[in-house]
Structure formats: C-alpha cells, structure tokens
Design a protein around this motif. Structure first.
Motif, mmCIF file in Angstrom:
data_model
loop_
_atom_site.group_PDB
_atom_site.id
_atom_site.type_symbol
_atom_site.label_atom_id
_atom_site.label_comp_id
_atom_site.label_asym_id
_atom_site.label_seq_id
_atom_site.Cartn_x
_atom_site.Cartn_y
_atom_site.Cartn_z
ATOM 1 N N ASN A 176 30.903 108.955 -2.702
ATOM 2 C CA ASN A 176 32.292 108.496 -2.711
ATOM 3 C C ASN A 176 32.527 107.377 -3.708
ATOM 4 O OD1 ASN A 176 34.271 109.696 -0.571
ATOM 5 N ND2 ASN A 176 32.265 109.687 0.421
ATOM 6 N N MET A 177 31.527 106.532 -3.909
ATOM 7 C CA MET A 177 31.676 105.463 -4.894
ATOM 8 C C MET A 177 31.789 106.027 -6.302
ATOM 9 S SD MET A 177 29.141 102.506 -3.449
ATOM 10 C CE MET A 177 29.594 101.523 -2.009
ATOM 11 N N LEU A 178 30.973 107.039 -6.603
ATOM 12 C CA LEU A 178 31.095 107.676 -7.910
ATOM 13 C C LEU A 178 32.453 108.359 -8.033
ATOM 14 C CD1 LEU A 178 29.816 108.605 -10.608
ATOM 15 C CD2 LEU A 178 29.100 110.679 -9.418
ATOM 16 N N GLY A 179 32.853 109.102 -6.981
ATOM 17 C CA GLY A 179 34.136 109.785 -7.021
ATOM 18 C C GLY A 179 35.299 108.839 -7.198
ATOM 19 N N LYS A 180 35.264 107.718 -6.489
ATOM 20 C CA LYS A 180 36.358 106.764 -6.601
ATOM 21 C C LYS A 180 36.442 106.183 -8.009
ATOM 22 C CE LYS A 180 38.249 102.426 -4.864
ATOM 23 N NZ LYS A 180 37.952 101.157 -4.181
ATOM 24 N N SER A 181 35.293 105.820 -8.577
ATOM 25 C CA SER A 181 35.291 105.247 -9.922
ATOM 26 C C SER A 181 35.810 106.248 -10.951
ATOM 27 C CB SER A 181 33.875 104.794 -10.292
ATOM 28 O OG SER A 181 33.447 103.747 -9.446
ATOM 29 N N LEU A 182 35.392 107.502 -10.817
ATOM 30 C CA LEU A 182 35.886 108.526 -11.734
ATOM 31 C C LEU A 182 37.391 108.687 -11.604
ATOM 32 C CD1 LEU A 182 33.138 111.285 -11.406
ATOM 33 C CD2 LEU A 182 33.581 109.845 -13.401
ATOM 34 N N MET A 183 37.887 108.678 -10.366
ATOM 35 C CA MET A 183 39.322 108.891 -10.173
ATOM 36 C C MET A 183 40.147 107.679 -10.587
ATOM 37 S SD MET A 183 39.623 111.474 -6.912
ATOM 38 C CE MET A 183 38.039 111.192 -6.137
ATOM 39 N N ILE A 184 39.560 106.490 -10.520
ATOM 40 C CA ILE A 184 40.234 105.312 -11.086
ATOM 41 C C ILE A 184 40.421 105.511 -12.582
ATOM 42 C CG2 ILE A 184 39.933 102.880 -11.679
ATOM 43 C CD1 ILE A 184 38.592 102.488 -8.962
ATOM 44 N N ALA A 185 39.337 105.912 -13.257
ATOM 45 C CA ALA A 185 39.380 106.108 -14.708
ATOM 46 C C ALA A 185 40.312 107.253 -15.080
ATOM 47 C CB ALA A 185 37.973 106.384 -15.233
ATOM 48 N N PHE A 186 40.196 108.367 -14.375
ATOM 49 C CA PHE A 186 40.995 109.534 -14.714
ATOM 50 C C PHE A 186 42.478 109.316 -14.419
ATOM 51 C CE2 PHE A 186 37.134 112.545 -13.900
ATOM 52 C CZ PHE A 186 36.532 112.052 -15.054
ATOM 53 N N SER A 187 42.769 108.647 -13.294
ATOM 54 C CA SER A 187 44.177 108.459 -12.923
ATOM 55 C C SER A 187 44.902 107.522 -13.879
ATOM 56 C CB SER A 187 44.285 107.931 -11.487
ATOM 57 O OG SER A 187 43.719 106.637 -11.370
ATOM 58 N N GLN A 188 44.178 106.564 -14.452
ATOM 59 C CA GLN A 188 44.849 105.628 -15.357
ATOM 60 C C GLN A 188 44.956 106.189 -16.783
ATOM 61 O OE1 GLN A 188 42.174 102.294 -14.750
ATOM 62 N NE2 GLN A 188 41.197 102.537 -16.740
ATOM 63 N N SER A 189 44.332 107.360 -17.019
ATOM 64 C CA SER A 189 44.377 107.907 -18.379
ATOM 65 C C SER A 189 44.939 109.327 -18.453
ATOM 66 C CB SER A 189 42.974 107.895 -18.994
ATOM 67 O OG SER A 189 42.075 108.696 -18.243
ATOM 68 N N ALA A 190 45.137 109.985 -17.311
ATOM 69 C CA ALA A 190 45.657 111.357 -17.332
ATOM 70 C C ALA A 190 47.053 111.398 -17.942
ATOM 71 C CB ALA A 190 45.676 111.934 -15.915
ATOM 72 N N LYS A 191 47.343 112.453 -18.670
ATOM 73 C CA LYS A 191 48.658 112.603 -19.297
ATOM 74 C C LYS A 191 49.661 113.245 -18.347
ATOM 75 C CE LYS A 191 46.873 112.989 -24.031
ATOM 76 N NZ LYS A 191 46.769 113.860 -25.230
ATOM 77 N N SER A 192 49.211 114.227 -17.581
ATOM 78 C CA SER A 192 50.094 114.949 -16.670
ATOM 79 C C SER A 192 50.438 114.084 -15.465
ATOM 80 C CB SER A 192 49.407 116.240 -16.202
ATOM 81 O OG SER A 192 50.078 116.812 -15.105
ATOM 82 N N GLU A 193 51.720 113.968 -15.147
ATOM 83 C CA GLU A 193 52.149 113.104 -14.056
ATOM 84 C C GLU A 193 51.689 113.640 -12.705
ATOM 85 O OE1 GLU A 193 53.388 109.835 -12.269
ATOM 86 O OE2 GLU A 193 53.401 110.143 -14.447
ATOM 87 N N ASP A 194 51.755 114.962 -12.498
ATOM 88 C CA ASP A 194 51.320 115.481 -11.203
ATOM 89 C C ASP A 194 49.807 115.377 -11.033
ATOM 90 O OD1 ASP A 194 51.145 117.350 -13.193
ATOM 91 O OD2 ASP A 194 52.100 118.980 -12.096
ATOM 92 N N LEU A 195 49.044 115.486 -12.125
ATOM 93 C CA LEU A 195 47.599 115.256 -12.044
ATOM 94 C C LEU A 195 47.327 113.795 -11.736
ATOM 95 C CD1 LEU A 195 44.637 116.047 -12.296
ATOM 96 C CD2 LEU A 195 44.825 115.692 -14.779
ATOM 97 N N LYS A 196 48.080 112.903 -12.378
ATOM 98 C CA LYS A 196 47.917 111.467 -12.127
ATOM 99 C C LYS A 196 48.140 111.152 -10.647
ATOM 100 C CE LYS A 196 49.517 108.805 -15.359
ATOM 101 N NZ LYS A 196 48.360 108.049 -15.923
ATOM 102 N N GLN A 197 49.176 111.744 -10.063
ATOM 103 C CA GLN A 197 49.461 111.518 -8.637
ATOM 104 C C GLN A 197 48.352 112.093 -7.751
ATOM 105 O OE1 GLN A 197 53.362 113.132 -7.874
ATOM 106 N NE2 GLN A 197 54.394 111.694 -9.251
ATOM 107 N N TYR A 198 47.847 113.253 -8.127
ATOM 108 C CA TYR A 198 46.756 113.876 -7.370
ATOM 109 C C TYR A 198 45.508 112.988 -7.401
ATOM 110 C CZ TYR A 198 43.189 117.318 -6.069
ATOM 111 O OH TYR A 198 42.145 117.980 -5.467
ATOM 112 N N LEU A 199 45.205 112.434 -8.572
ATOM 113 C CA LEU A 199 44.031 111.567 -8.712
ATOM 114 C C LEU A 199 44.210 110.259 -7.956
ATOM 115 C CD1 LEU A 199 43.391 112.253 -12.494
ATOM 116 C CD2 LEU A 199 41.923 112.980 -10.602
ATOM 117 N N HIS A 200 45.430 109.716 -7.945
ATOM 118 C CA HIS A 200 45.707 108.521 -7.145
ATOM 119 C C HIS A 200 45.430 108.798 -5.666
ATOM 120 C CE1 HIS A 200 47.167 105.342 -9.717
ATOM 121 N NE2 HIS A 200 47.982 106.158 -10.352
ATOM 122 N N ARG A 201 45.833 109.973 -5.222
ATOM 123 C CA ARG A 201 45.578 110.358 -3.833
ATOM 124 C C ARG A 201 44.071 110.452 -3.574
ATOM 125 N NH1 ARG A 201 46.872 116.408 -1.829
ATOM 126 N NH2 ARG A 201 45.647 116.411 0.094
ATOM 127 N N GLY A 202 43.346 111.040 -4.509
ATOM 128 C CA GLY A 202 41.899 111.142 -4.354
ATOM 129 C C GLY A 202 41.230 109.785 -4.315
#
Length: 333
Positions: free
Chosen positions: A196-222
C-alpha cells in the motif's frame, strides 16, 4: 515443443500468461527507462541497469515465442508512453524500494504462470524469469539494508518448546481484548503495508501529473484508499506495541509534468490493485484472529471495487487491450 521435437500447441493457460507477461514486461521496460534517466545513486543506478537489461532480453524472448507460435504480439507499451524530458518524479531511495516491491510481485506472478503451464520450453522460460526476479529482489533488499532505509519485521521471542492451542479463544473475537498477534499475522501486516505504501506513492505522483481529469480523480480516490488501508495496518501494529515501516510519500517530488502516458499510469495502477488483492487473499489464508480476518475481508471488497471501476474507465478511454478469448461457439454456429 515436446522433448522429442514434436510441436505441441499452446494451451489457453500458456497463451494467457504469455500475453499478460509480455504486456507487464513492456510496461516495466518503459518505467526502467525513465528511472535510469534520472537516477544518481551509484547502487540504484547499477541495479536499475541490470534489471533493465534483463527486461529487454525477456521482451525479445517473448517476441520469439509469439513468432514461433504464429501469435500476434500484444501492443503493450513503448517509447510513446515515456517522456524523458519531464523532471524526475521520484528519489533514488524510492527506486530501490520500487525494485524490491516490483520484483516481489513479479516473482509471485511468474510462479503462478509456471503452475498454469505444461509445455517444457514455456515452463523453463517462466522459471528462468522468476529466478532472475529473485536475484533482483535480493539485491534490492541488500541495498536498502546497507543504506538503513528499510525497517525489518520486528523481533519476537524465539520458540523454545512446542505447544498446542487448547482454547478457541485463540481465534479471537470481533471486538475487545485479543491474544497477541502471531508471527504469520505480523508478516502479513508488513507485506500489505509495503504494497500500500508503494501504491500510495505511485498514485500521489500519477495523480499530480495525469492529463485526463477523470483519471486524475480516479487516482485521487486510489490515494485515499491506500492511505486508509495504511492507517488500519499501522494502528493494528501500534495496538500490539510493534513498530511500523516508514512512509515513502516524501520520496515523490512536486513535479506536475507527467513522466509517463495516462494509459501507462492507469495500467500501473491496475497492476498495483491486482497485487494488493492477491496479497489480501494470501493474508486471509494465513490469519487466524477474527478481527484481523474481518479487516482484510473489508479491504478486499474496497480494493476489488476500485479495480473494477478502473477497468470501466480503461474501456471508456480505449486503453484496455483485449486478452485472448475462447471461441464463441454460439456465434460460430
């Protein structure tokens, strides 16, 4: 191919594991390219380079098998999915932690693939891949230990005599005072904390850099789901007066420029969810205390729902590469 040279067709299980394995390796190839472009630490650079070389060799081996079998090579991931001009997103310490967790997941995936295969050449190929990832795992753990940036599971008294459980109270209850946590249960808490620590760190990075808004929201949820799961595990360890591993969130930079394509970041998130589900399932088979079992069961449901919603998003975006399917006999007739 059989030992006497006869061509033996691939089974459905072998087709499935080869298809999924190739896509996973192409994704890791892209990730390693980005990491190698930014790494500074000598040890991390060497380990990333060794792993990247093995991944490229595996991808070539997969392609040879596909050609031999007349099987279409999956699309997978490539140069279009990595942006080397983007600023670094992770620290060198994170690269080592990523190698440890990535190789651990790959060992499990290849062992499962091996058990689903029968043709000797395919079994030997999968066995070789698994053994290579065992070495990557061991090297990454050694590097983390030498740098003092990983917490081992805590020590407990060494058993000096054999005893048997005499009371069903050993199984615990849903609330109230519980027996001490067992060594197996401690192990499962730590493994799932790391995931979960790896997953959270990846989703922090991905959510702050994703271009698609719905993907960004999905990653924030993750990210929120991972954070909640981490809190649950840390609280369970704290209640047992046991230390918790460090968080890796500070190893993610503040860059908002994507290092990878949205499709790759979404796929990687899906892999992390699948790994989490596999770990939770293993934990449920190893844990005896009812309160811990109930906790893991709840986490399984939440993670499965997140993964299912991710599949819907990937179909909506046109990102989901269709796996090989059995023939539809109704349609054929």
């Amino acid at each position: 191919m059989s030992q006497d040279g006869r061509i033996v067709p691939l089974t459905s299980g072998e087709i499935g594991v080869l298809w999924a394995g190739y896509i996973g390796e192409t994704m890791l190839d892209v990730v390693m390219e980005s990491f190698q472009h930014h790494v500074l630490d000598r040890d991390a650079k060497q380990l990333l380079g060794e792993n990247a070389k093995l991944i490229k060799e595996r991808i070539s081996a997969y392609q040879e098998i596909f050609t031999q079998e007349g099987m279409k090579v999956p699309h997978g991931f490539g140069e279009q999915d990595v942006f080397l001009e983007a600023p670094r997103m992770f620290s060198d310490k994170f690269y080592l932690f990523y190698l440890k967790e990535m190789s651990r997941t790959s060992i499990i995936n290849y062992s499962n693939a091996l058990f689903a295969s029968h043709r000797r050449d395919i079994r030997m190929f999968l066995k070789k891949n698994m053994e290579e990832y065992v070495k990557v795992f061991n090297d990454a753990v050694e590097a983390l230990l030498e740098k003092g940036i990983v917490i081992r599971t805590p020590s407990i008294p060494i058993p000096t005599e054999i005893s048997f459980v005499e009371d069903t109270a050993f199984l615990g209850k849903l609330r109230g005072k519980q027996r001490s946590v067992s060594a197996q249960e401690i192990k499962e808490l730590y493994v799932n904390l790391d995931t979960n620590m790896l997953g959270k760190s990846l989703m922090i990075a991905f959510s702050q850099s994703a271009k698609s808004e719905d993907l960004k929201q999905y990653l924030h949820r993750g990210k929120k789901i991972s954070h909640k799961h981490i809190d649950i595990f840390i609280n369970q360890l704290t209640d047992e007066d046991l230390p918790a591993p460090q968080l890796w969130d500070p190893e993610v930079t503040e860059s908002k420029i994507p290092p990878f394509s949205d499709r790759l970041m979404h796929y990687h998130t899906g892999m992390a969810s699948a790994s989490g589900l596999a770990n939770y399932g293993m934990a449920l088979s190893q844990i005896a205390r009812k309160d811990l079992s109930l906790s893991f069961a709840r986490l399984v449901w939440e993670t499965a729902k997140f993964a299912s919603d991710g599949a819907v998003l990937s179909i909506k975006k046109g990102w989901l590469e269709q796996p090989p399917l059995a023939p539809d006999r109704d349609q054929l007739s």
